[in-house]
Design an enzyme around this catalytic site. Structure first.
Site, PDB file in Angstrom:
ATOM      1  N   GLU A 146      -8.353  13.252   2.675  1.00  0.00           N
ATOM      2  CA  GLU A 146      -7.810  12.311   1.212  1.00  0.00           C
ATOM      3  C   GLU A 146      -8.215  10.770   1.980  1.00  0.00           C
ATOM      4  O   GLU A 146      -8.278  10.824   3.098  1.00  0.00           O
ATOM      5  CB  GLU A 146      -5.627  12.378   1.938  1.00  0.00           C
ATOM      6  CG  GLU A 146      -5.367  10.893   0.051  1.00  0.00           C
ATOM      7  CD  GLU A 146      -3.750  10.388   1.330  1.00  0.00           C
ATOM      8  OE1 GLU A 146      -3.488  12.338   1.532  1.00  0.00           O
ATOM      9  OE2 GLU A 146      -3.344   9.584   1.544  1.00  0.00           O
ATOM     10  N   LYS A 173       4.819  14.137  -1.713  1.00  0.00           N
ATOM     11  CA  LYS A 173       4.989  13.651  -0.380  1.00  0.00           C
ATOM     12  C   LYS A 173       5.798  13.064   0.484  1.00  0.00           C
ATOM     13  O   LYS A 173       6.263  11.680  -0.796  1.00  0.00           O
ATOM     14  CB  LYS A 173       3.609  12.525  -0.757  1.00  0.00           C
ATOM     15  CG  LYS A 173       3.439  11.921   0.909  1.00  0.00           C
ATOM     16  CD  LYS A 173       2.154  10.839  -0.094  1.00  0.00           C
ATOM     17  CE  LYS A 173       2.267   9.918   1.942  1.00  0.00           C
ATOM     18  NZ  LYS A 173       0.801   9.367   1.701  1.00  0.00           N
ATOM     19  N   ARG A 224      -7.514   1.851   0.547  1.00  0.00           N
ATOM     20  CA  ARG A 224      -6.736   0.781   1.438  1.00  0.00           C
ATOM     21  C   ARG A 224      -8.118   0.006   1.658  1.00  0.00           C
ATOM     22  O   ARG A 224      -8.535  -0.958   2.450  1.00  0.00           O
ATOM     23  CB  ARG A 224      -6.543   1.201   2.670  1.00  0.00           C
ATOM     24  CG  ARG A 224      -4.927   1.311   2.112  1.00  0.00           C
ATOM     25  CD  ARG A 224      -4.280   1.632   3.379  1.00  0.00           C
ATOM     26  NE  ARG A 224      -3.170   3.447   2.671  1.00  0.00           N
ATOM     27  CZ  ARG A 224      -2.712   3.852   4.188  1.00  0.00           C
ATOM     28  NH1 ARG A 224      -2.783   3.679   5.296  1.00  0.00           N
ATOM     29  NH2 ARG A 224      -1.904   4.690   3.337  1.00  0.00           N
ATOM     30  N   THR A 243      -2.828   6.383  -1.467  1.00  0.00           N
ATOM     31  CA  THR A 243      -2.514   5.295  -1.554  1.00  0.00           C
ATOM     32  C   THR A 243      -2.563   4.773  -2.951  1.00  0.00           C
ATOM     33  O   THR A 243      -3.437   3.211  -3.223  1.00  0.00           O
ATOM     34  CB  THR A 243      -3.237   4.161  -0.414  1.00  0.00           C
ATOM     35  OG1 THR A 243      -3.582   4.876   0.585  1.00  0.00           O
ATOM     36  CG2 THR A 243      -2.971   2.661  -0.493  1.00  0.00           C
TER      37      THR A 243
HETATM   38  C1  3PG Z   1      -0.120   7.015   4.810  1.00  0.00           C
HETATM   39  O1  3PG Z   1      -0.415   6.236   4.017  1.00  0.00           O
HETATM   40  O2  3PG Z   1      -0.049   8.463   4.191  1.00  0.00           O
HETATM   41  C2  3PG Z   1       0.158   7.034   5.905  1.00  0.00           C
HETATM   42  O3  3PG Z   1      -0.140   5.360   6.420  1.00  0.00           O
HETATM   43  C3  3PG Z   1       0.271   7.092   6.599  1.00  0.00           C
HETATM   44  O4  3PG Z   1       0.815   7.950   7.629  1.00  0.00           O
HETATM   45  P1  3PG Z   1       0.453   7.951   9.508  1.00  0.00           P
HETATM   46  O5  3PG Z   1      -0.490   6.645  10.055  1.00  0.00           O
HETATM   47  O6  3PG Z   1       1.644   7.937  10.240  1.00  0.00           O
HETATM   48  O7  3PG Z   1      -0.198   9.222   9.551  1.00  0.00           O
END
Ligand code: 3PG
Length: 209
Positions: A40, A128, A44, A68
């Protein structure tokens, strides 16, 4: 391929932020070598769309998706770049309509029973759970399994090598997501062996759970 097959293709869905295009392909290779081929790439960073296009072309064994996604415009741009699935931290009616029209595997983000029901009504039964640890983690997923055993989750947010196994052992968890496989520091220093080792370790957790 549907959303369930996307999740079942890898025990872990690495949440990747690419700041430097130069490392994108090597990073993808490092993860694939460790057994993690479903990636994924989050929208960002400036480089995200180009990274999706580049990895899709250069690393055919990887299944590259976009994360995102907060609106329809971003979903469309990601698909044009070559993303084969989409992930969002939430869900809006506009995004739901765009994902349905695009007919692409799409995981909306949910944090409560009601959000999960709204997403399922919109056609998305693979979701999710975000931010997983903050909204109740393993205990919440166990509680949701009672009334909604047909919903499959990819919990993400606060998951790491220490707690991932507890999530993977749950019947309604098909895959866990997280950024712990690609620490910024290791990526910046191009420590590909370290990233391959983290991916291998994550794959072993599923076998153990
Ligand atoms: C996401 O967008 O899925 C999260 O920012 C990931 O979270 P993590 O950095 O705690 O794994």
């Amino acid at each position: 391929m549907n959303a369930l097959q996307v999740l079942e293709s890898s025990p872990v869905l690495p949440v990747i932020v690419i700041h430097d295009m130069d490392v994108a392909v090597e990073l993808a290779h490092a993860l694939v070598r460790g057994g993690v081929s479903c990636l994924e790439i989050t929208l960002r960073s400036e480089a995200a769309l180009e990274a999706i296009a580049h990895i899709s072309r250069e690393v055919p064994e990887a299944l590259v998706g976009a994360g995102t996604l907060r609106n329809a415009r971003q979903l469309e741009a990601a698909l044009r770049a070559g993303a084969r699935f989409g992930v969002s931290p939430g869900l809006t009616p506009e995004l739901a309509a765009a994902a349905r029209n695009a007919d692409v595997p799409f995981l909306p983000g949910v944090a409560t029973a009601s959000e999960s029901m709204i997403a399922a009504d919109a056609g998305f039964t693979v979701q999710k759970l975000f931010p997983a640890q903050a909204v109740g983690g393993v205990a919440l997923l166990k509680a949701l399994y009672g009334p909604m055993p047909d919903i499959a989750f990819c919990p993400t947010g606060g998951i790491n090598a220490t707690n991932a196994g507890q999530y993977m052992a749950l019947p309604n968890v098909k895959c866990v997501g997280g950024s712990w496989l690609t620490p910024d520091d290791a990526v910046a220093r191009r420590q590909w062996d370290e990233i391959t080792a983290l991916a291998r370790q994550a794959c072993a957790l599923r076998t153990a759970s």
